[in-house]
Design a protein around this motif. Structure first.
Motif, PDB file in Angstrom:
ATOM      1  N   ALA A  83     -51.948   9.460 -34.933  1.00 50.74           N
ATOM      2  CA  ALA A  83     -53.257   9.765 -34.591  1.00 50.74           C
ATOM      3  C   ALA A  83     -54.281   8.602 -34.455  1.00 50.74           C
ATOM      4  N   PHE A  84     -53.877   7.761 -34.969  1.00 53.06           N
ATOM      5  CA  PHE A  84     -54.620   6.111 -34.917  1.00 53.06           C
ATOM      6  C   PHE A  84     -54.404   5.616 -33.507  1.00 53.06           C
ATOM      7  N   VAL A  85     -53.134   5.477 -33.085  1.00 54.39           N
ATOM      8  CA  VAL A  85     -52.763   5.041 -31.695  1.00 54.39           C
ATOM      9  C   VAL A  85     -53.539   5.992 -30.613  1.00 54.39           C
ATOM     10  N   LEU A  90     -57.581   6.705 -26.321  1.00 54.04           N
ATOM     11  CA  LEU A  90     -58.527   7.611 -26.017  1.00 54.04           C
ATOM     12  C   LEU A  90     -59.915   6.873 -25.713  1.00 54.04           C
ATOM     13  N   ALA A  91     -60.138   5.958 -26.940  1.00 54.87           N
ATOM     14  CA  ALA A  91     -61.284   5.098 -26.836  1.00 54.87           C
ATOM     15  C   ALA A  91     -61.381   4.135 -25.739  1.00 54.87           C
ATOM     16  N   ALA A  92     -60.134   3.653 -25.311  1.00 53.51           N
ATOM     17  CA  ALA A  92     -60.174   2.657 -24.314  1.00 53.51           C
ATOM     18  C   ALA A  92     -60.134   3.304 -23.051  1.00 53.51           C
ATOM     19  N   TRP A  93     -59.586   4.444 -22.806  1.00 55.69           N
ATOM     20  CA  TRP A  93     -59.891   5.304 -21.619  1.00 55.69           C
ATOM     21  C   TRP A  93     -61.342   5.488 -21.373  1.00 55.69           C
ATOM     22  N   VAL A  94     -62.009   5.967 -22.277  1.00 59.84           N
ATOM     23  CA  VAL A  94     -63.364   6.485 -22.216  1.00 59.84           C
ATOM     24  C   VAL A  94     -64.334   5.145 -21.881  1.00 59.84           C
ATOM     25  N   PHE A 103     -68.214   3.414 -26.958  1.00 57.62           N
ATOM     26  CA  PHE A 103     -67.322   4.205 -27.546  1.00 57.62           C
ATOM     27  C   PHE A 103     -66.241   3.601 -28.431  1.00 57.62           C
ATOM     28  N   LEU A 104     -65.849   2.419 -27.797  1.00 60.75           N
ATOM     29  CA  LEU A 104     -64.878   1.707 -28.867  1.00 60.75           C
ATOM     30  C   LEU A 104     -65.457   1.415 -30.141  1.00 60.75           C
ATOM     31  N   ALA A 105     -66.672   0.662 -30.135  1.00 65.47           N
ATOM     32  CA  ALA A 105     -67.247   0.362 -31.360  1.00 65.47           C
ATOM     33  C   ALA A 105     -67.493   1.625 -32.259  1.00 65.47           C
ATOM     34  N   GLY A 106     -67.843   2.834 -31.838  1.00 60.47           N
ATOM     35  CA  GLY A 106     -68.143   4.067 -32.328  1.00 60.47           C
ATOM     36  C   GLY A 106     -66.929   4.513 -33.018  1.00 60.47           C
ATOM     37  N   TYR A 148     -74.299   9.236 -27.276  1.00 56.21           N
ATOM     38  CA  TYR A 148     -73.816   8.461 -26.528  1.00 56.21           C
ATOM     39  C   TYR A 148     -72.972   8.826 -25.422  1.00 56.21           C
ATOM     40  N   LEU A 149     -71.874   9.537 -25.654  1.00 54.72           N
ATOM     41  CA  LEU A 149     -71.053  10.081 -24.866  1.00 54.72           C
ATOM     42  C   LEU A 149     -71.755  10.722 -23.606  1.00 54.72           C
ATOM     43  N   GLN A 150     -72.653  11.625 -23.975  1.00 56.00           N
ATOM     44  CA  GLN A 150     -73.375  12.326 -22.936  1.00 56.00           C
ATOM     45  C   GLN A 150     -74.462  11.484 -22.210  1.00 56.00           C
ATOM     46  N   GLN A 151     -75.042  10.599 -22.983  1.00 55.05           N
ATOM     47  CA  GLN A 151     -76.175   9.844 -22.207  1.00 55.05           C
ATOM     48  C   GLN A 151     -75.573   8.637 -21.803  1.00 55.05           C
ATOM     49  N   GLY A 152     -74.560   8.234 -22.288  1.00 54.92           N
ATOM     50  CA  GLY A 152     -73.979   6.744 -21.889  1.00 54.92           C
ATOM     51  C   GLY A 152     -75.068   5.571 -22.484  1.00 54.92           C
ATOM     52  N   SER A 153     -75.880   5.969 -23.126  1.00 50.82           N
ATOM     53  CA  SER A 153     -76.734   4.853 -24.127  1.00 50.82           C
ATOM     54  C   SER A 153     -77.470   5.602 -25.138  1.00 50.82           C
ATOM     55  N   LEU A 154     -77.881   4.977 -26.069  1.00 46.26           N
ATOM     56  CA  LEU A 154     -78.707   5.577 -27.178  1.00 46.26           C
ATOM     57  C   LEU A 154     -80.187   5.563 -26.823  1.00 46.26           C
TER      58      LEU A 154
END
Length: 225
Positions: A83-85, A90-94, A103-106, A148-154
């Motif tokens: 699951a971690f991998v 997923l984080a790298a792709w997004v 998303f990487l930091a989140g 963030y995923l929806q908006q692309g920023s906060l």
């Protein structure tokens, strides 16, 4: 506890921008599904000893796969690593393909909170104050990820809503720990009911929920119901 805050964060983004991106909605839910597996497996491994002696479980007490002999500890650890991998991929792709670098930091922060809650050397669910990590993870980090995923920023995020969200999930940790008080106490797990007693823990949870309700109203006076 994973789906709802992710959904709530996206609902806040919809309120700000007036539209819902279904692609990022699906990526958020996929993230939540994998993160749930990662979190659950780590939690079951951490609680193997206390869950084995727990006869009061209902909404708590783990998934019971280890006490019931359905899976082995090694199976859950392998599942958590997979699951971690998957979360990392997923984080790298997004982040890089879909242009959501934050998303990487989140994802990293969410994984760290799950590890700190369940695993040594921190293992705060046993050392005390794991409820703070649950409040931060479910009440702060996950709603921010969904937004963030929806908006692309906060930009435009209504920061005041994070206080009642934190309080709700902090209280939720106390409530779900109540049935496990005897086994947690004997197993050295310093939850709020163990540290303060069950009656005081109930009072704390009710107080936090009442305060959360007040904060919800105070933070959203300009918003329609």
């Amino acid at each position: 506890m994973i789906f709802v805050p992710l959904l709530f964060g996206q609902a806040l983004a919809f309120d700000v921008q007036g539209r819902l991106n279904w692609t990022f909605f699906l990526y958020a839910m996929l993230f939540g599904l994998i993160y749930q597996v990662f979190l659950l497996y780590l939690n079951d491994v951490a609680d193997e000893a206390v869950d084995g002696t727990n006869d009061r479980y209902f909404l708590s007490g783990g998934s019971r796969v280890l006490p019931d002999g359905k899976l082995r500890r090694q199976d859950l650890l392998l599942g958590a690593r997979v699951a971690f991998v998957a979360l990392a991929v997923l984080a790298a792709w997004v982040a890089y393909v879909l242009d959501r670098p934050g998303f990487l930091a989140g994802t990293g922060l969410a994984v760290f909170l799950a590890w700190a809650y369940n695993s040594k050397p921190l293992q705060l669910s046993y050392r005390g104050h794991g409820e703070i990590l649950q409040g931060l993870g479910c009440g702060v980090v996950l709603p921010l990820i969904g937004f963030y995923l929806q908006q692309g920023s906060l930009q435009g995020f209504p920061w005041a809503v994070l206080l009642p969200l934190y309080l709700i999930f902090h209280a939720g940790n106390i409530v779900t720990a109540l049935p496990d008080t005897p086994t947690d106490s004997s197993g050295g797990k310093k939850t709020v009911p163990v540290r303060r007693g069950e009656l005081t823990a109930r009072r704390i949870a009710l107080t936090l929920l009442a305060l959360a309700c007040f904060c919800v109203v105070a933070a959203n006076l300009h918003r329609p119901w």
